[in-house]
Design a protein around this motif. Structure first.
Motif, PDB file in Angstrom:
ATOM      1  N   ILE A 109       0.801  -1.236   0.000  1.00 44.53           N
ATOM      2  CA  ILE A 109       0.000   0.000   0.000  1.00 44.53           C
ATOM      3  C   ILE A 109       0.832   1.285   0.000  1.00 44.53           C
ATOM      4  O   ILE A 109       0.275   2.381  -0.020  1.00 44.53           O
ATOM      5  N   LEU A 114       2.489   0.951  -4.916  1.00 38.88           N
ATOM      6  CA  LEU A 114       1.327   1.243  -5.761  1.00 38.88           C
ATOM      7  C   LEU A 114       1.760   1.850  -7.093  1.00 38.88           C
ATOM      8  O   LEU A 114       1.170   1.568  -8.130  1.00 38.88           O
ATOM      9  N   LEU A 117       2.848  -0.739  -9.505  1.00 40.70           N
ATOM     10  CA  LEU A 117       1.699  -1.453 -10.077  1.00 40.70           C
ATOM     11  C   LEU A 117       1.352  -0.877 -11.464  1.00 40.70           C
ATOM     12  O   LEU A 117       1.028  -1.610 -12.393  1.00 40.70           O
ATOM     13  N   SER A 122       5.263  -4.572 -10.042  1.00 34.92           N
ATOM     14  CA  SER A 122       5.118  -4.571  -8.590  1.00 34.92           C
ATOM     15  C   SER A 122       5.677  -5.840  -7.966  1.00 34.92           C
ATOM     16  O   SER A 122       5.579  -6.929  -8.534  1.00 34.92           O
ATOM     17  N   LYS A 125       1.852  -6.499  -4.314  1.00 36.86           N
ATOM     18  CA  LYS A 125       0.608  -5.892  -4.794  1.00 36.86           C
ATOM     19  C   LYS A 125      -0.316  -5.706  -3.591  1.00 36.86           C
ATOM     20  O   LYS A 125      -0.221  -6.479  -2.635  1.00 36.86           O
ATOM     21  N   PRO A 126      -1.262  -4.749  -3.637  1.00 37.69           N
ATOM     22  CA  PRO A 126      -2.219  -4.642  -2.539  1.00 37.69           C
ATOM     23  C   PRO A 126      -2.953  -5.986  -2.390  1.00 37.69           C
ATOM     24  O   PRO A 126      -3.476  -6.519  -3.380  1.00 37.69           O
ATOM     25  N   VAL A 154      -8.380   3.334  -2.798  1.00 36.91           N
ATOM     26  CA  VAL A 154      -6.970   3.169  -3.154  1.00 36.91           C
ATOM     27  C   VAL A 154      -6.471   1.750  -2.842  1.00 36.91           C
ATOM     28  O   VAL A 154      -5.519   1.284  -3.471  1.00 36.91           O
ATOM     29  N   PRO A 159      -6.718  -0.393  -7.505  1.00 35.22           N
ATOM     30  CA  PRO A 159      -5.730  -1.416  -7.902  1.00 35.22           C
ATOM     31  C   PRO A 159      -6.356  -2.614  -8.608  1.00 35.22           C
ATOM     32  O   PRO A 159      -5.727  -3.173  -9.514  1.00 35.22           O
TER      33      PRO A 159
END
Ligand SMILES: NC(=O)c1ccc[n+]([C@@H]2O[C@H](COP(=O)([O-])OP(=O)(O)OC[C@H]3O[C@@H](n4cnc5c(N)ncnc54)[C@H](OP(=O)(O)O)[C@@H]3O)[C@@H](O)[C@H]2O)c1
Length: 263
Positions: A109, A114, A117, A122, A125-126, A154, A159
């Motif tokens: 995060i 981010l 991404l 990435s 990743k979230p 967010v 994402p």
């Protein structure tokens, strides 16, 4: 019709154990004045860590300054491999999140992770968005599919839309929010719906065509029961992930899988 995530959960668990049984790994979660739901979540995190042979520490704090100091200390501690920041916070979390060392950002995060991404590079990743992507890839093919993502936060909606429309997945994504007009018209024209709204019974049977694939990200309480965004009768015509036991379960595992990558 239910989208079964058991095989995917098993694969991720086995993957984690391969590393965690060989190396000493530690997750530290930090929480600012945690309330009951947060404590319940952190307790389940502790139990999952134990099951996965991972050390777990919870640090409870009572001020923003303490939180900033603690993040600074954890960023530099060699035996802490990942930092989990319990949310929500009673202020804009950006200042805190942007201080987390991206190499320990197992939630994916931080602005660094981010940003990566967008470049399709990435490392972390979230977790929830990653969970949605992996459940979909496990269940279907995304190339050329029409996907509607409802929600633009967010950590989830944005994402998810970036991941599903990237050059690996190649879905055509429409992102919707509270200002979207004629949502039903959009969902009826979708092959896949990802609902990240946070309202029980938000997705109804009338909004969905037969055999649509629906990923239910929502976590809500209705009459004291945990429930998602999708009304139960939608399962009569569409493929839907369960709540609990769907996105949330895979998300929790991905957090620990990321921890094994943070070694
Ligand atoms: N299972 C998991 O791992 C996991 C992880 C994170 C979150 N969650 C759950 O997922 C849900 C969403 O979380 P979040 O953090 O993304 O929440 P959030 O920040 O509150 O975002 C909710 C989104 O829903 C949109 N929305 C609200 N009412 C709508 C409407 N009538 N029509 C269309 N869109 C509408 C909002 O639009 P605006 O932007 O216009 O306000 C917003 O973008 C929550 O239930 C949360 O608990 C689950």
């Amino acid at each position: 019709m239910i989208i079964n995530i058991d095989n995917l959960a098993k694969k991720i668990t086995e993957n984690i154990l391969k590393t965690s049984t060989k190396h000493k790994i530690k997750l530290t979660s930090v929480a600012l004045n945690p309330e009951k739901p947060t404590l319940a979540y952190l307790n389940s995190q502790r139990k999952l860590a134990k099951k996965l042979h991972i050390d777990f520490d919870l640090i409870k704090l009572s001020s923003k300054n303490e939180l900033l100091e603690t993040i600074h200390i954890l960023n530099n501690k060699n035996d802490v491999h990942g930092i989990f920041l319990a949310q929500p916070l009673p202020f804009d979390p950006f200042e805190i999140i942007s201080k987390i060392n991206p190499k320990k950002d197992i939630e994916g995060i931080t602005p660094f992770n981010l940003g990566n991404l967008l470049y399709e590079k990435s490392y972390f990743k979230p977790c929830t968005a990653d969970s949605v992507e992996r459940i979909l890839n496990d269940f279907t093919t995304l190339d050329g599919k029409k996907v509607t993502v409802i929600g633009r936060s967010v950590i989830v909606g944005r994402p998810v839309s970036i991941l599903l429309s990237n050059s690996k997945n190649n879905a055509t994504v429409t992102i919707c929010h509270s200002h979207t007009k004629d949502l039903k018209e959009i969902t009826l024209n979708s092959d896949i719906i990802v609902s990240a709204v946070g309202k029980a019974d938000f997705i109804t049977k009338e909004m969905v065509k037969k055999n649509t694939i629906i990923i239910d990200v929502g976590i809500n309480f209705k009459n004291g029961e945990l429930t998602g965004d999708v009304s139960p009768d939608v399962k009569e015509i569409a493929y839907v992930t369960e709540v609990p036991g769907g996105v949330g379960e895979i998300t929790s595992l991905i957090l620990f899988e990321n921890l094994t990558k943070a070694l």
